[in-house]
Design an enzyme around this catalytic site. Structure first.
Site, mmCIF file in Angstrom:
data_model
loop_
_atom_site.group_PDB
_atom_site.id
_atom_site.type_symbol
_atom_site.label_atom_id
_atom_site.label_comp_id
_atom_site.label_asym_id
_atom_site.label_seq_id
_atom_site.Cartn_x
_atom_site.Cartn_y
_atom_site.Cartn_z
ATOM 1 N N GLU A 50 7.882 0.706 -51.294
ATOM 2 C CA GLU A 50 8.213 1.114 -52.652
ATOM 3 C C GLU A 50 9.704 1.422 -52.692
ATOM 4 O O GLU A 50 10.214 2.166 -51.839
ATOM 5 C CB GLU A 50 7.431 2.364 -53.068
ATOM 6 C CG GLU A 50 5.939 2.162 -53.195
ATOM 7 C CD GLU A 50 5.214 3.450 -53.533
ATOM 8 O OE1 GLU A 50 5.881 4.496 -53.711
ATOM 9 O OE2 GLU A 50 3.971 3.432 -53.613
ATOM 10 N N ASP A 61 9.733 13.960 -59.746
ATOM 11 C CA ASP A 61 10.200 13.982 -58.358
ATOM 12 C C ASP A 61 10.612 15.374 -57.912
ATOM 13 O O ASP A 61 11.187 16.151 -58.676
ATOM 14 C CB ASP A 61 11.382 13.024 -58.184
ATOM 15 C CG ASP A 61 10.992 11.579 -58.417
ATOM 16 O OD1 ASP A 61 9.858 11.236 -58.042
ATOM 17 O OD2 ASP A 61 11.783 10.824 -58.973
#
Length: 280
Positions: A50, A61
Site C-alpha cells: 500500500e 492517521d
C-alpha cells in the site's frame, strides 16, 4: 489490474499462509529513498504494498503516518510523483500488487478520470480512499471499478451486520478490517475479537479479509495471521524509518535497511502461523 491482487492472495492461500500487506508513504523521507524502500519490501517478504498518497489533512492517521505525510510533502511529493513512483517500481517488479491509499481531495483536484487513467498506466492495482463512504460510490468507486482498479473498503468494529452489505457492495480485491477503533498506530488489537470479526465478515463475502491497525511486531503479525487472509502493517514500518533519519530529516541506505529488516521480521511472523491457521 485486479487480477494481480486476486492472484497474490490465491498464491498465499495455496501456500497455507496469510499475505503480508505493507504500507509506506510515497516520498517519505524523500522521493529517491522512498522508491528504494518500495523496491526492498517484496524482497523482504511483503506480498502486497500500500502506497500512501500524502495529504495535508489526514484525519484517520495517527502521529507516525501524519509525520510521514508531512515529510513527503516537504520533500516535494505530489500525486503526480506518487504515480511516477509506482511506474518506476513497475520497471523492476510486475508481480507485486500496488494499492494507492489516501484521501479524496487530492484525487478530486487532479481530476477523477485523469487520475484513474494515469493510475492504470502507472501500474496501480487498487485504491483505498478512507473518506468516501458507500453512499458516495458514484464519485470514485464505480469509475475506478470501470477503469479496472479494485476499490478496497474498510470495515471496523462498529460496522454491524446491517451496515456490512453496503460496505461490501462494490468492494473488490480484499476487505480491510480495522481491528481497533480510532487512528492508525494506536493500541493493540484484541485477537479473539479480531477472529470473531473476520469470521463474521467472511460470512458476507468471498473476498479475502486483511486486518490492520495496531500490528507492531512479528508476534502481533503472527496472531493476526492465524485468523485473517492478510496482515496489514504501516505505522511500525514508518516508525522504523523515522528512527534512522538525521537531524535534518534525511534518510539513506540505513533507512532502507531498517524498513526492510522489520518487513522481514513481520513476514517471518506471518509465515510462522501457517501450520496453526484457522482459515484453510
Amino acid at each position: 489490474m485486479t487480477a494481480r491482487i486476486e492472484h497474490r492472495f490465491a498464491q498465499c492461500r495455496a501456500n497455507g499462509r496469510a499475505a503480508l500487506v505493507t504500507f509506506v508513504m510515497a516520498g517519505d523521507p524523500d522521493p529517491a529513498v522512498s522508491l528504494e524502500i518500495v523496491k526492498a519490501l517484496p524482497k523482504a517478504g511483503a506480498d502486497v504494498i500500500e502506497i500512501g498518497m500524502p495529504f495535508s489533512d489526514p484525519m484517520a492517521d495517527g502521529p507516525a503516518i501524519q509525520a510521514a505525510g508531512l515529510r513527503a510533502l516537504h520533500a516535494g511529493m505530489t500525486l503526480h510523483g506518487v504515480l511516477k513512483l509506482v511506474a518506476d517500481f513497475r520497471k523492476e517488479n510486475a508481480e507485486t500488487p500496488m494499492i494507492l491509499m489516501g484521501y479524496y481531495n487530492p484525487i478530486y483536484v487532479y481530476g477523477v478520470d485523469q487520475f484513474l487513467a494515469d493510475a492504470m498506466a502507472a501500474g496501480a492495482d487498487g485504491l483505498i480512499v478512507v473518506d468516501l463512504p458507500p453512499e458516495e460510490d458514484e464519485e470514485l468507486c464505480l469509475p475506478a471499478l470501470k477503469a479496472g482498479l479494485s476499490f478496497i473498503r474498510l470495515a471496523t468494529p462498529t460496522t454491524d451486520d446491517a451496515r456490512l452489505p453496503a460496505v461490501l457492495a462494490n468492494t473488490s480485491g480484499f476487505v480491510y478490517y480495522v481491528s481497533i477503533t480510532g487512528i492508525t498506530g494506536a493500541g493493540r488489537p484484541d485477537y479473539s475479537r479480531v477472529a470473531t470479526a473476520v469470521k463474521r465478515i467472511k460470512g458476507h463475502t468471498d473476498l479475502p479479509v486483511a486486518v490492520g491497525f495496531g500490528v507492531k511486531d512479528a508476534a502481533a503479525a503472527r496472531e493476526i495471521a492465524l485468523n485473517a487472509d492478510g496482515v496489514v502493517v504501516g505505522s511500525a514500518l514508518i516508525d522504523a524509518l523515522a528512527k534512522t533519519l538525521d537531524a535534518e530529516g534525511r534518510g539513506g541506505p540505513a533507512t532502507v535497511e531498517a524498513v526492510g529488516r522489520l518487513a522481514g521480521e513481520l513476514a517471518a511472523g506471518v509465515a510462522s502461523a501457517a501450520k496453526e491457521r484457522a482459515i484453510p
